[in-house]
Design a protein around this motif. Structure first.
Motif, mmCIF file in Angstrom:
data_model
loop_
_atom_site.group_PDB
_atom_site.id
_atom_site.type_symbol
_atom_site.label_atom_id
_atom_site.label_comp_id
_atom_site.label_asym_id
_atom_site.label_seq_id
_atom_site.Cartn_x
_atom_site.Cartn_y
_atom_site.Cartn_z
ATOM 1 N N ILE A 278 0.400 -1.389 0.115
ATOM 2 C CA ILE A 278 -0.130 -0.022 -0.043
ATOM 3 C C ILE A 278 0.751 1.288 -0.030
ATOM 4 C CG2 ILE A 278 -2.089 -1.652 1.059
ATOM 5 C CD1 ILE A 278 -0.913 0.266 3.817
ATOM 6 N N TRP A 279 0.931 2.168 -0.268
ATOM 7 C CA TRP A 279 0.791 3.918 -0.173
ATOM 8 C C TRP A 279 0.892 4.810 0.381
ATOM 9 C CZ3 TRP A 279 3.899 4.411 -4.949
ATOM 10 C CH2 TRP A 279 2.750 4.393 -5.710
ATOM 11 N N VAL A 280 2.303 5.122 1.581
ATOM 12 C CA VAL A 280 2.790 5.238 2.529
ATOM 13 C C VAL A 280 3.318 6.391 2.504
ATOM 14 C CG1 VAL A 280 2.671 2.692 3.827
ATOM 15 C CG2 VAL A 280 4.817 4.122 2.614
ATOM 16 N N GLY A 281 2.774 7.151 4.034
ATOM 17 C CA GLY A 281 4.000 8.203 4.700
ATOM 18 C C GLY A 281 4.722 8.427 4.082
ATOM 19 N N GLU A 282 5.735 9.386 4.984
ATOM 20 C CA GLU A 282 6.636 9.183 5.105
ATOM 21 C C GLU A 282 7.397 8.426 6.786
ATOM 22 O OE1 GLU A 282 11.009 11.510 6.626
ATOM 23 O OE2 GLU A 282 9.406 12.900 6.045
ATOM 24 N N THR A 283 6.516 8.408 7.305
ATOM 25 C CA THR A 283 6.596 7.824 9.057
ATOM 26 C C THR A 283 5.268 6.538 9.284
ATOM 27 O OG1 THR A 283 4.717 9.495 9.852
ATOM 28 C CG2 THR A 283 7.833 9.032 10.252
ATOM 29 N N THR A 284 4.797 6.717 8.162
ATOM 30 C CA THR A 284 3.915 5.211 8.085
ATOM 31 C C THR A 284 4.139 4.170 8.315
ATOM 32 O OG1 THR A 284 2.179 7.315 6.829
ATOM 33 C CG2 THR A 284 0.980 4.618 7.221
ATOM 34 N N PRO A 285 3.143 2.816 9.342
ATOM 35 C CA PRO A 285 2.841 2.076 9.916
ATOM 36 C C PRO A 285 3.133 1.032 8.394
ATOM 37 C CG PRO A 285 2.119 2.721 11.088
ATOM 38 C CD PRO A 285 1.889 3.370 10.217
ATOM 39 N N ARG A 286 4.121 0.587 8.350
ATOM 40 C CA ARG A 286 4.049 -0.691 7.094
ATOM 41 C C ARG A 286 3.431 -2.121 7.053
ATOM 42 N NH1 ARG A 286 6.670 3.922 6.210
ATOM 43 N NH2 ARG A 286 8.168 4.076 4.460
ATOM 44 N N THR A 287 2.497 -2.924 6.482
ATOM 45 C CA THR A 287 2.017 -3.538 6.863
ATOM 46 C C THR A 287 3.299 -4.925 5.859
ATOM 47 O OG1 THR A 287 0.382 -3.323 4.771
ATOM 48 C CG2 THR A 287 0.059 -2.847 6.761
#
Length: 503
Positions: A278-287
């Motif tokens: 999924i698209w994420v931001g700089e500090t968004t948790p990864r799945t």
């Protein structure tokens, strides 16, 4: 063994560096190749140098193997592609990098061997050449490395850490000697009165004698099928001709992915799930994600028949071989073609028209074929399959399509403008298969797709023959029992689309 009757055999692993230096495993010990042969340690004569060919094409030497060494693991070779002097050598180097080529195959003359139920144990042989091939006879034979052609490339230093000065230096005299040796072999095969096929010439002669008489003496000189007693395997050159004849009656074989196997069942991995990035931001948790896999199985089936020929015809050595192979190829080809299209029972290969996972496009009418529906069907496939797809239908359906036009008055069907090239529908080739359904309500008379990627055929046994000179001899006939083993199935349903005569 006389020079004229030498049997040159081919077996095959490979690595290439981009300077043209190439290393590989020409034969791994402790392995059995696709025809059941084992070459024992110490069997190789290991000449000082050998010609390097592509796919055993003696018309052009692409390099020289300057080091042939035997280790506990197998026969290793090292040499150099003539990338600066021979255009074909540069093409081969590119194909190795792209993964299109990567196997090694050895050509040799057997000097000593012992036969067993599945093949031979070869204890002595004379190497003639080592070729770079796409499909080696021994799956363990391959290229190990290829150094960079580009002098400014850093790939070589990063990948192999090998100084350029370590590349093998080809001695001009050694190279000339290899070329002269190859020329002599080629001249021997082309001289007036030489047999048309060098490999297996003595075996083919014994096979013809066996067909003429059913002689036990000739039978002992031939290879017995491993899975059935008394049946004799056709020699390679006869079997290859049989397969070529088979394609005339089984057109699906010509457009599908055809492979050889030594197993009764082939297990193929099949991906049933994908990752979930999924698209994420700089500090968004990864799945996290993990694709799921399953298995699909292709079972090898058996096809058997017998054919009767007159004793007089059997005694005519000029005709018996062609008569037997043509008769069997026609019968086997017709039965194969039917199974590849509509096979649905436990005794048959799986037919692509019976695969429930292949999607359909509705024609919009139950009786009249729609040109718009054909266009919709074609573009319903992903572009990767559409660009390499083939139309398959019977002659009646093809005759109907030849009269159809698009909205601009252009015929969907186009003739072939070049000999050997197929006619096309919407720019893609069309193959006529007599076993496809006719146009009728609720029928599916047309299929379009990438058969090379989507439908796979496995040959387990090309053809085995038992000559029976007794059963029908009272009628002046010789009976030939024949069998072959082949499996087939759809491996990628998403590569196909069927046209349904429905609203």
């Amino acid at each position: 063994m006389t020079e004229a009757l030498e049997q040159i055999e081919t077996k095959a692993t490979l690595t290439v560096a981009e300077t043209g230096e190439i290393t590989g495993m020409a034969w791994p010990f402790g392995t059995t190749d696709l025809v059941g042969d084992v070459i024992e340690k110490g069997a190789f004569d290991r000449p000082q140098s050998l010609p390097m060919l592509a796919e055993h094409d003696s018309g052009q030497t692409i390099g020289v193997w300057s080091e042939i060494t035997e280790t506990p693991e197998g026969l290793h070779v090292k040499g150099k592609l003539l990338i600066h002097d021979v255009p074909r050598a540069r093409e081969v180097a590119d194909q190795i990098r792209q993964g299109d080529l990567g196997g090694l195959s050895i050509a040799f003359v057997t000097k000593a061997a012992q036969r067993h139920t599945k093949g031979r144990n070869i204890t002595a042989l004379s190497l003639r050449e080592v070729s770079i091939v796409k499909q080696p006879c021994n799956p363990g034979a391959h290229v190990v490395s290829l150094k960079s052609i580009e002098k400014e490339s850093h790939m070589e230093n990063e990948a192999s850490q090998t100084p350029a000065n370590d590349a093998p230096q080809i001695d001009a005299k050694a190279f000339d000697a290899v070329v002269q040796r190859l020329d002599k072999l080629e001249a021997k095969g082309n001289r007036l009165g030489a047999p048309a096929v060098v490999q297996g010439d003595a075996e083919q002669k014994a096979f013809v004698n066996y067909l003429m008489t059913g002689s036990e003496i000739d039978k002992k000189a031939l290879t017995t099928a491993a899975d059935t007693s008394n049946h004799i395997l056709m020699p390679d050159e006869v079997s290859n001709e049989f397969i070529r004849n088979l394609v005339e009656f089984s057109p699906v074989r010509a457009i599908s992915d055809v492979r050889s196997t030594g197993a009764a069942n082939i297990i193929l991995p099949k991906r049933t799930g994908i990752t979930n990035a999924i698209w994420v931001g700089e500090t968004t948790p990864r799945t996290g994600s993990q694709p799921t896999f399953d298995q699909s199985e292709i079972a090898v089936k058996e096809l058997a028949t017998y054919v009767d020929l007159s004793l007089q015809l059997a005694e005519d050595s000029a005709n018996v071989l062609s008569e037997v192979t043509t008769a069997l190829a026609e019968d086997f080809g017709q039965k194969e073609s039917l199974a590849f299209v509509n096979g649905s029972t436990a005794l048959e290969p799986s037919g692509f028209m019976k695969d429930a996972n292949i999607a359909t496009t509705a024609n919009g009418s139950k009786t009249a074929l729609s040109p718009d529906a054909l266009i919709s069907l074609m573009y319903a496939l992903p572009a990767t399959y559409r660009a390499t797809g083939t139309w398959v239908m019977n002659g009646k359906t093809l005759a109907t399509i030849r009269t159809l036009k698009d909205g601009h008055g252009n015929y969907l069907w186009q003739p072939s403008y070049q000999a050997g090239q197929p006619e096309t529908i919407l720019g893609r080739p069309v193959v006529e298969a007599v076993d496809m359904p006719d146009i009728a309500a609720d029928a599916t008379p047309v299929i379009f797709g990438d058969f090379k990627r989507g439908y796979r055929i496995y040959d387990r046994l090309n053809v085995a023959v038992l000559a029976d000179p007794y059963t029908v001899r009272v009628n002046g006939l010789m009976r030939y029992h024949a069998r072959r083993r082949v499996g087939a199935s759809v491996v990628r349903p998403d590569a196909f689309r069927k046209l349904a005569m429905a609203v």
